[in-house]
Design an enzyme around this catalytic site. Structure first.
Site, PDB file in Angstrom:
ATOM      1  N   HIS A  49      13.738   4.344  12.308  1.00 27.71           N
ATOM      2  CA  HIS A  49      13.477   4.629  10.887  1.00 27.71           C
ATOM      3  C   HIS A  49      14.336   5.806  10.434  1.00 27.71           C
ATOM      4  O   HIS A  49      14.616   6.713  11.214  1.00 27.71           O
ATOM      5  CB  HIS A  49      11.985   4.953  10.743  1.00 27.71           C
ATOM      6  CG  HIS A  49      11.475   4.939   9.338  1.00 27.71           C
ATOM      7  ND1 HIS A  49      11.730   5.950   8.442  1.00 27.71           N
ATOM      8  CD2 HIS A  49      10.704   4.055   8.670  1.00 27.71           C
ATOM      9  CE1 HIS A  49      11.147   5.691   7.285  1.00 27.71           C
ATOM     10  NE2 HIS A  49      10.513   4.525   7.397  1.00 27.71           N
TER      11      HIS A  49
ATOM     12  N   ASP B 221       0.804  -1.219   0.000  1.00 25.06           N
ATOM     13  CA  ASP B 221       0.000   0.000   0.000  1.00 25.06           C
ATOM     14  C   ASP B 221       0.834   1.264   0.000  1.00 25.06           C
ATOM     15  O   ASP B 221       0.391   2.313   0.467  1.00 25.06           O
ATOM     16  CB  ASP B 221      -0.898  -0.019   1.242  1.00 25.06           C
ATOM     17  CG  ASP B 221      -0.107  -0.382   2.495  1.00 25.06           C
ATOM     18  OD1 ASP B 221       1.113  -0.149   2.500  1.00 25.06           O
ATOM     19  OD2 ASP B 221      -0.703  -0.889   3.463  1.00 25.06           O
TER      20      ASP B 221
ATOM     21  N   GLU C 217      -1.953   4.900   3.370  1.00 24.58           N
ATOM     22  CA  GLU C 217      -1.952   3.508   2.909  1.00 24.58           C
ATOM     23  C   GLU C 217      -3.347   2.945   2.666  1.00 24.58           C
ATOM     24  O   GLU C 217      -3.557   2.156   1.736  1.00 24.58           O
ATOM     25  CB  GLU C 217      -1.197   2.623   3.918  1.00 24.58           C
ATOM     26  CG  GLU C 217       0.312   2.854   3.957  1.00 24.58           C
ATOM     27  CD  GLU C 217       0.729   4.060   4.802  1.00 24.58           C
ATOM     28  OE1 GLU C 217      -0.152   4.702   5.432  1.00 24.58           O
ATOM     29  OE2 GLU C 217       1.935   4.369   4.824  1.00 24.58           O
TER      30      GLU C 217
ATOM     31  N   HIS D 249       6.996   4.831  12.836  1.00 22.55           N
ATOM     32  CA  HIS D 249       7.272   5.660  11.655  1.00 22.55           C
ATOM     33  C   HIS D 249       6.024   6.242  10.998  1.00 22.55           C
ATOM     34  O   HIS D 249       6.112   7.076  10.110  1.00 22.55           O
ATOM     35  CB  HIS D 249       8.025   4.849  10.605  1.00 22.55           C
ATOM     36  CG  HIS D 249       7.204   3.779   9.939  1.00 22.55           C
ATOM     37  ND1 HIS D 249       6.403   4.029   8.846  1.00 22.55           N
ATOM     38  CD2 HIS D 249       7.038   2.468  10.200  1.00 22.55           C
ATOM     39  CE1 HIS D 249       5.807   2.920   8.478  1.00 22.55           C
ATOM     40  NE2 HIS D 249       6.168   1.953   9.287  1.00 22.55           N
TER      41      HIS D 249
ATOM     42  N   ARG E 263       3.023   7.994   9.173  1.00 24.93           N
ATOM     43  CA  ARG E 263       2.767   9.392   8.811  1.00 24.93           C
ATOM     44  C   ARG E 263       1.685  10.032   9.684  1.00 24.93           C
ATOM     45  O   ARG E 263       1.806  11.190  10.074  1.00 24.93           O
ATOM     46  CB  ARG E 263       2.298   9.435   7.346  1.00 24.93           C
ATOM     47  CG  ARG E 263       3.112  10.314   6.451  1.00 24.93           C
ATOM     48  CD  ARG E 263       2.795   9.994   4.998  1.00 24.93           C
ATOM     49  NE  ARG E 263       4.034   9.674   4.320  1.00 24.93           N
ATOM     50  CZ  ARG E 263       4.759  10.545   3.644  1.00 24.93           C
ATOM     51  NH1 ARG E 263       4.360  11.778   3.501  1.00 24.93           N
ATOM     52  NH2 ARG E 263       5.896  10.180   3.065  1.00 24.93           N
TER      53      ARG E 263
ATOM     54  N   GLU F 188      -0.634  -8.929  -1.304  1.00 24.57           N
ATOM     55  CA  GLU F 188      -1.136  -8.420  -0.011  1.00 24.57           C
ATOM     56  C   GLU F 188      -2.377  -7.542  -0.241  1.00 24.57           C
ATOM     57  O   GLU F 188      -2.492  -6.428   0.284  1.00 24.57           O
ATOM     58  CB  GLU F 188      -0.062  -7.653   0.764  1.00 24.57           C
ATOM     59  CG  GLU F 188      -0.340  -7.541   2.253  1.00 24.57           C
ATOM     60  CD  GLU F 188       0.740  -6.754   3.004  1.00 24.57           C
ATOM     61  OE1 GLU F 188       0.923  -5.574   2.717  1.00 24.57           O
ATOM     62  OE2 GLU F 188       1.392  -7.345   3.887  1.00 24.57           O
TER      63      GLU F 188
HETATM   64  C1  UD1 Z   1       6.959   4.507   3.498  1.00 23.97           C
HETATM   65  C2  UD1 Z   1       5.526   4.147   3.075  1.00 23.97           C
HETATM   66  C3  UD1 Z   1       4.802   3.419   4.204  1.00 23.97           C
HETATM   67  C4  UD1 Z   1       5.613   2.256   4.729  1.00 23.97           C
HETATM   68  C5  UD1 Z   1       7.005   2.740   5.110  1.00 23.97           C
HETATM   69  C6  UD1 Z   1       7.862   1.589   5.526  1.00 23.97           C
HETATM   70  C7  UD1 Z   1       4.350   5.678   1.570  1.00 23.97           C
HETATM   71  C8  UD1 Z   1       3.539   6.901   1.466  1.00 23.97           C
HETATM   72  N1  UD1 Z   1       4.795   5.364   2.805  1.00 23.97           N
HETATM   73  O1  UD1 Z   1       6.854   5.466   4.539  1.00 23.97           O
HETATM   74  O2  UD1 Z   1       3.563   2.944   3.716  1.00 23.97           O
HETATM   75  O3  UD1 Z   1       4.971   1.740   5.868  1.00 23.97           O
HETATM   76  O4  UD1 Z   1       7.615   3.364   3.953  1.00 23.97           O
HETATM   77  O5  UD1 Z   1       8.976   2.043   6.245  1.00 23.97           O
HETATM   78  O6  UD1 Z   1       4.609   5.030   0.590  1.00 23.97           O
HETATM   79  N2  UD1 Z   1      14.476   7.956   4.325  1.00 23.97           N
HETATM   80  C9  UD1 Z   1      15.833   7.852   4.176  1.00 23.97           C
HETATM   81  N3  UD1 Z   1      16.366   6.620   3.847  1.00 23.97           N
HETATM   82  C10 UD1 Z   1      15.595   5.531   3.685  1.00 23.97           C
HETATM   83  C11 UD1 Z   1      14.211   5.648   3.855  1.00 23.97           C
HETATM   84  C12 UD1 Z   1      13.669   6.873   4.167  1.00 23.97           C
HETATM   85  O7  UD1 Z   1      16.555   8.809   4.306  1.00 23.97           O
HETATM   86  O8  UD1 Z   1      16.138   4.455   3.392  1.00 23.97           O
HETATM   87  C13 UD1 Z   1      13.876   9.285   4.670  1.00 23.97           C
HETATM   88  C14 UD1 Z   1      13.882  10.304   3.519  1.00 23.97           C
HETATM   89  O9  UD1 Z   1      14.078  11.612   4.037  1.00 23.97           O
HETATM   90  C15 UD1 Z   1      12.464  10.181   2.984  1.00 23.97           C
HETATM   91  C16 UD1 Z   1      11.695   9.947   4.269  1.00 23.97           C
HETATM   92  O10 UD1 Z   1      12.529   9.093   5.047  1.00 23.97           O
HETATM   93  O11 UD1 Z   1      12.071  11.333   2.275  1.00 23.97           O
HETATM   94  C17 UD1 Z   1      10.329   9.351   4.133  1.00 23.97           C
HETATM   95  O12 UD1 Z   1      10.345   8.217   3.284  1.00 23.97           O
HETATM   96  P1  UD1 Z   1       8.962   7.783   2.550  1.00 23.97           P
HETATM   97  O13 UD1 Z   1       9.224   6.575   1.732  1.00 23.97           O
HETATM   98  O14 UD1 Z   1       8.389   8.969   1.862  1.00 23.97           O
HETATM   99  O15 UD1 Z   1       7.979   7.475   3.726  1.00 23.97           O
HETATM  100  P2  UD1 Z   1       8.027   6.449   4.914  1.00 23.97           P
HETATM  101  O16 UD1 Z   1       7.538   7.174   6.113  1.00 23.97           O
HETATM  102  O17 UD1 Z   1       9.330   5.761   4.952  1.00 23.97           O
HETATM  103  N1  UDP Z   2      12.526  -4.314   9.875  1.00 20.48           N
HETATM  104  C1  UDP Z   2      13.888  -4.470   9.612  1.00 20.48           C
HETATM  105  N2  UDP Z   2      14.779  -3.710  10.319  1.00 20.48           N
HETATM  106  C2  UDP Z   2      14.401  -2.807  11.262  1.00 20.48           C
HETATM  107  C3  UDP Z   2      13.012  -2.638  11.506  1.00 20.48           C
HETATM  108  C4  UDP Z   2      12.096  -3.399  10.793  1.00 20.48           C
HETATM  109  O1  UDP Z   2      14.270  -5.280   8.775  1.00 20.48           O
HETATM  110  O2  UDP Z   2      15.273  -2.164  11.867  1.00 20.48           O
HETATM  111  C5  UDP Z   2      11.544  -5.105   9.097  1.00 20.48           C
HETATM  112  C6  UDP Z   2      10.485  -5.799   9.891  1.00 20.48           C
HETATM  113  O3  UDP Z   2      10.896  -7.092  10.278  1.00 20.48           O
HETATM  114  C7  UDP Z   2       9.314  -5.835   8.925  1.00 20.48           C
HETATM  115  C8  UDP Z   2       9.514  -4.610   8.067  1.00 20.48           C
HETATM  116  O4  UDP Z   2      10.857  -4.182   8.281  1.00 20.48           O
HETATM  117  O5  UDP Z   2       9.355  -6.967   8.060  1.00 20.48           O
HETATM  118  C9  UDP Z   2       8.548  -3.539   8.461  1.00 20.48           C
HETATM  119  O6  UDP Z   2       8.915  -2.325   7.897  1.00 20.48           O
HETATM  120  P1  UDP Z   2       8.236  -0.963   8.313  1.00 20.48           P
HETATM  121  O7  UDP Z   2       7.806  -1.025   9.732  1.00 20.48           O
HETATM  122  O8  UDP Z   2       9.185   0.105   7.915  1.00 20.48           O
HETATM  123  O9  UDP Z   2       6.993  -0.881   7.313  1.00 20.48           O
HETATM  124  P2  UDP Z   2       5.478  -1.360   7.424  1.00 20.48           P
HETATM  125  O10 UDP Z   2       5.461  -2.831   7.616  1.00 20.48           O
HETATM  126  O11 UDP Z   2       4.858  -0.601   8.564  1.00 20.48           O
HETATM  127  O12 UDP Z   2       4.897  -0.936   6.125  1.00 20.48           O
END
Ligand code: UD1
Ligand code: UDP
Length: 427
Positions: free
Chosen positions: A242, A96, A132, A209, A211, A118
């Site tokens: 995160h 999602d 999501e 993490h 939003r 999923e």
């Molecule tokens: C995204 C997904 C969310 C998912 C989550 C898993 C959307 C809208 N959100 O949220 O559904 O649950 O990923 O973690 O698709 N960043 C880094 N390095 C990384 C990852 C993130 O620097 O490896 C920082 C960046 O500043 C980026 C921000 O995190 O702009 C947010 O990342 P983003 O993918 O937009 O949203 P998440 O909150 O990670």
């Molecule tokens: N996870 C990981 N390392 C971490 C934290 C989480 O590999 O430090 C894994 C966790 O086991 C799960 C997935 O990341 O499978 C969940 O990711 P996240 O919580 O970012 O996203 P969501 O599932 O909420 O979309």
């Protein structure tokens, strides 16, 4: 041969498509094209490395503090260029995220069928989780094949008048990934956690993490953790944080200075699974962790007001606690001190999958494309026996890269609460 394009961008998508990619790669029927949007970078690369996956195309799109509109626009434009030249028979998306939504819209615009892995998770509230819940509903509108993880998620789709012939219950592929990862015998992948083996007290594992929790709710979570650290000196609180700077800015300041809070960079999947195995209680707003925790017999307190994963709640292993310290603190303390309360939540259940989901997904894709028989659905508690650790149907996943974590297999540098640093640059 059928050309399947798998598009993924974030950590959880990569974890959940990894077993599918490994399965499809070994199936001669399919010509696989893997596309990473790299909506995540650091956290995505951790997964790709450990599952030994090198994407055919990497859009490398992450920008610091990226916006929903900006990401959607970027993916639509990039896939708008790629799809006409690659011309897959089907595009597979997972979950999602913005990557999943934008990729399914791009495929639809090019009249290419979408398979949604999923599918069917619902809270019923488009603002929770945000965005999501809206993404997954929109993807359902655009999809031709709905790969639902559980009977309940399939029922959600049927209630929305999705035709039953386009819905297959596969089990969640995260259980395939988990069963593989827990066989790794390594450590947690961060030196700050090296002493955890000698720690005799309980361990609370925390991830956050979402939003919809940015700002005050995440600050409240930080306050709750500081209160717990002060009230429970024997408790070790571990927070693999995160990479989102918005999350760090809210959560870290209220934590204060507590020797029993350890904040580390995100752990690679094998290390994180070791930590889930070691911990006593999980406090999280993650979707994936809500599925993994119950499978490992760990009580999961969910820092959200809604969940699209009711199976764990029904079984008693997950519980919604929101983000209010006056709820979180007593809930955690009750699990630490009331043995009966702990035992009620700690029974290992596996309503989400049996480790055979990737094989069902491959078979469902073949059937959809007219090249195989219908697939027998996953039925919780009634499906085929779980394969031995280290295997998924039809293939063996690679040994976890860096399992043992003795060498260069892990990333992230540990630091304690007294050394909070908010990275300025995203990656
Ligand atoms: C995204 C997904 C969310 C998912 C989550 C898993 C959307 C809208 N959100 O949220 O559904 O649950 O990923 O973690 O698709 N960043 C880094 N390095 C990384 C990852 C993130 O620097 O490896 C920082 C960046 O500043 C980026 C921000 O995190 O702009 C947010 O990342 P983003 O993918 O937009 O949203 P998440 O909150 O990670
Ligand atoms: N996870 C990981 N390392 C971490 C934290 C989480 O590999 O430090 C894994 C966790 O086991 C799960 C997935 O990341 O499978 C969940 O990711 P996240 O919580 O970012 O996203 P969501 O599932 O909420 O979309």
């Amino acid at each position: 041969m059928y050309k399947i394009m798998v598009v993924f961008g974030t950590r959880p998508e990569a974890i959940k498509v990894a077993p599918v990619i490994r399965t499809l790669l070994e199936e001669p029927l399919f010509d696989l094209v893997t596309v990473a949007t790299a909506q995540h970078r650091y956290m995505l690369d951790q997964v790709l490395k450990i599952f030994d996956i090198v994407p055919d195309v990497d859009l490398d799109m992450l920008t610091p503090r990226q916006t929903l509109g900006g990401m959607t626009e970027h993916i639509l434009t990039a896939l708008g260029r790629l799809l006409p030249s690659s011309r897959p028979d089907l595009v597979l998306v997972q979950g999602d995220t913005t990557t999943a939504f934008a990729a399914s819209l791009a495929a639809y615009y090019h009249r290419i069928p979408v398979a949604h892995l999923e599918a069917g998770l619902r809270t019923g509230d488009i603002w929770s989780p945000y965005p999501e819940e809206a993404n997954r509903r929109l993807i359902a509108c655009l999809s031709a094949l709905h790969l639902a993880p559980t009977p309940a998620s399939a029922a959600n789709l049927l209630a929305e008048t999705v035709p039953a012939r386009s819905v297959v219950v596969t089990g969640n592929t995260v259980i395939d990934a988990l069963r593989w990862a827990v066989t790794s015998t390594g450590d947690y992948g961060d030196p700050a956690l090296d002493g955890l083996g000698d720690h005799t007290g309980p361990v609370l594992l925390v991830t956050a993490h979402r939003r919809e929790s940015w700002g005050p709710p995440l600050r409240r979570v930080g306050t709750a953790l500081a209160e717990l650290a002060a009230a429970e000196p024997e408790l070790r609180i571990v927070i693999p944080l995160h990479r989102n700077p918005v999350v760090r800015e809210a959560l870290l300041p209220p934590l204060g200075e507590h020797a029993n809070i350890t904040v580390v960079e995100p752990l690679d999947y094998a290390g994180f699974c070791q930590l889930m195995n070691r911990c006593d209680v999980i406090l999280t707003d993650s979707g994936g962790v809500q599925e993994e925790g119950p499978s490992l017999g760990k009580p999961v307190l969910v820092m959200r007001d809604t969940t699209e994963r009711p199976e764990g709640v029904a079984a008693g292993t997950t519980r919604l606690v929101g983000t209010d310290p006056t709820v979180i603190v007593p809930e955690v303390r009750s699990l630490l001190h009331d043995r009966a309360a702990y035992q009620r939540m700690a029974g290992a259940i596996n309503p989400y999958g049996d480790g055979l989901a990737a094989g069902r997904v491959a078979a469902a894709l073949a059937h959809f494309l007219g090249a195989g028989p219908p697939v027998e659905s996953f039925v919780p508690g009634r499906s085929a026996a779980v394969p031995p650790p280290g295997t998924v149907p039809g293939h063996r996943l690679p040994d976890p890269v860096g399992s043992g974590h003795g060498g260069s297999g892990h990333v992230g540098s540990g630091h304690r609460a007294s050394d909070h640093r908010v990275p300025v640059a995203s990656e």
